[in-house]
Structure formats: structure tokens, C-alpha cells
Motif scaffolding. Structure first.
Motif, short mmCIF file in Angstrom:
data_model
loop_
_atom_site.label_atom_id
_atom_site.label_comp_id
_atom_site.label_asym_id
_atom_site.label_seq_id
_atom_site.Cartn_x
_atom_site.Cartn_y
_atom_site.Cartn_z
N CYS A 60 51.21 -6.23 -0.42
CA CYS A 60 50.08 -7.10 -0.70
C CYS A 60 49.38 -6.66 -1.98
O CYS A 60 49.09 -5.48 -2.14
CB CYS A 60 49.12 -7.04 0.49
SG CYS A 60 47.60 -7.95 0.20
N HIS A 62 46.46 -7.35 -2.79
CA HIS A 62 45.04 -7.16 -2.54
C HIS A 62 44.75 -5.82 -1.86
O HIS A 62 43.92 -5.05 -2.31
CB HIS A 62 44.49 -8.29 -1.68
CG HIS A 62 44.75 -9.64 -2.27
ND1 HIS A 62 44.07 -10.10 -3.36
CD2 HIS A 62 45.63 -10.61 -1.93
CE1 HIS A 62 44.51 -11.32 -3.67
NE2 HIS A 62 45.46 -11.66 -2.82
N CYS A 63 45.46 -5.58 -0.76
CA CYS A 63 45.19 -4.33 -0.02
C CYS A 63 46.32 -3.32 -0.18
O CYS A 63 46.22 -2.21 0.32
CB CYS A 63 44.91 -4.63 1.44
SG CYS A 63 46.35 -5.27 2.35
N CYS A 86 48.69 -12.39 3.90
CA CYS A 86 48.64 -11.03 4.42
C CYS A 86 47.72 -11.00 5.64
O CYS A 86 46.55 -11.33 5.54
CB CYS A 86 48.14 -10.07 3.34
SG CYS A 86 47.79 -8.41 3.94
N CYS A 89 44.65 -8.14 5.36
CA CYS A 89 43.38 -8.38 4.64
C CYS A 89 43.02 -9.85 4.61
O CYS A 89 42.00 -10.22 4.04
CB CYS A 89 43.42 -7.78 3.24
SG CYS A 89 44.54 -8.59 2.11
ZN LIG Z 1 46.56 -7.53 2.19
#
Ligand SMILES: [Zn+2]
Length: 101
Positions: A60, A62-63, A86, A89
Motif C-alpha cells: 500500500c 499509503h500505509c 487497502c 488503512c
Molecule cells: Zn494501506
């Protein structure tokens, strides 16, 4: 310059093997997989190597968690895009499907 290239090749190999290990360990220990991803990203940044596209889709953005379809990842295809969701998150990533014509 030449030695720098060699360094990059080694970095790429390490990144690849870290992703392999992340995949192997995910079932037993997903937290460890995330650590492998973090490590792989650090190596990529330090050595200025790009993480290959197929590997970028394995975590991911983002996370930075390792993603496994059916576990913490949901994949949808919409028009010419693949949408990754995801579950860790709750964020989306979009990829364009490349068509060879
Ligand atoms: Zn994520």
C-alpha cells in the motif's frame, strides 16, 4: 559510475528478495512482511533504485503494508483502471491497465 551501476544491481536484488520474503512470511507474520517492505523501500531510496512496477502493487502506498488479495486487499477493475482498496488503512490506489495495441 560503473561501480555505482553494480551497486544498483545489488540493491535491486535485495529489494526483490525482501518482497519474496514478505510474501512467504505474510501468512504467519504479516507485521514482519511490513517490515520487509519498509526495508525494501529504504534500500530503494538510499540507492536511488526504482521499485519495479509489479512490486509496487504488492504494498500500500499509503500505509506501506504488504498487500495480499483476499486478505487485506480488494481489487476492482473499472473501465481501464484497476482499483486497489487497502483494508488496513481504507484507502484506494488506482492503476491504469496497459493495453498493447
Ligand atoms: Zn494501506
Amino acid at each position: 559510475m560503473k561501480s555505482n551501476n553494480k551497486f544498483k544491481v545489488i540493491a535491486k536484488e535485495r529489494i526483490n528478495s525482501l518482497f519474496e520474503q514478505a510474501d512467504k512470511t505474510f501468512k504467519k507474520n504479516p507485521k514482519l512482511s511490513d517490515r520487509y517492505i519498509t526495508l525494501a523501500r529504504k534500500i530503494a531510496m538510499k540507492s536511488r533504485v526504482r521499485i519495479p512496477r509489479e512490486l509496487k502493487r504488492k504494498f500500500c502506498k499509503h500505509c506501506y503494508h504488504y498487500l495480499k488479495s483476499g486478505v487485506n486487499l480488494r481489487i476492482r477493475t473499472k473501465d481501464k483502471k484497476v482499483v486497489y482498496y487497502c483494508l488496513d488503512c481504507k484507502k484506494y490506489m488506482r492503476f491504469i491497465i496497459k493495453t498493447k495495441h
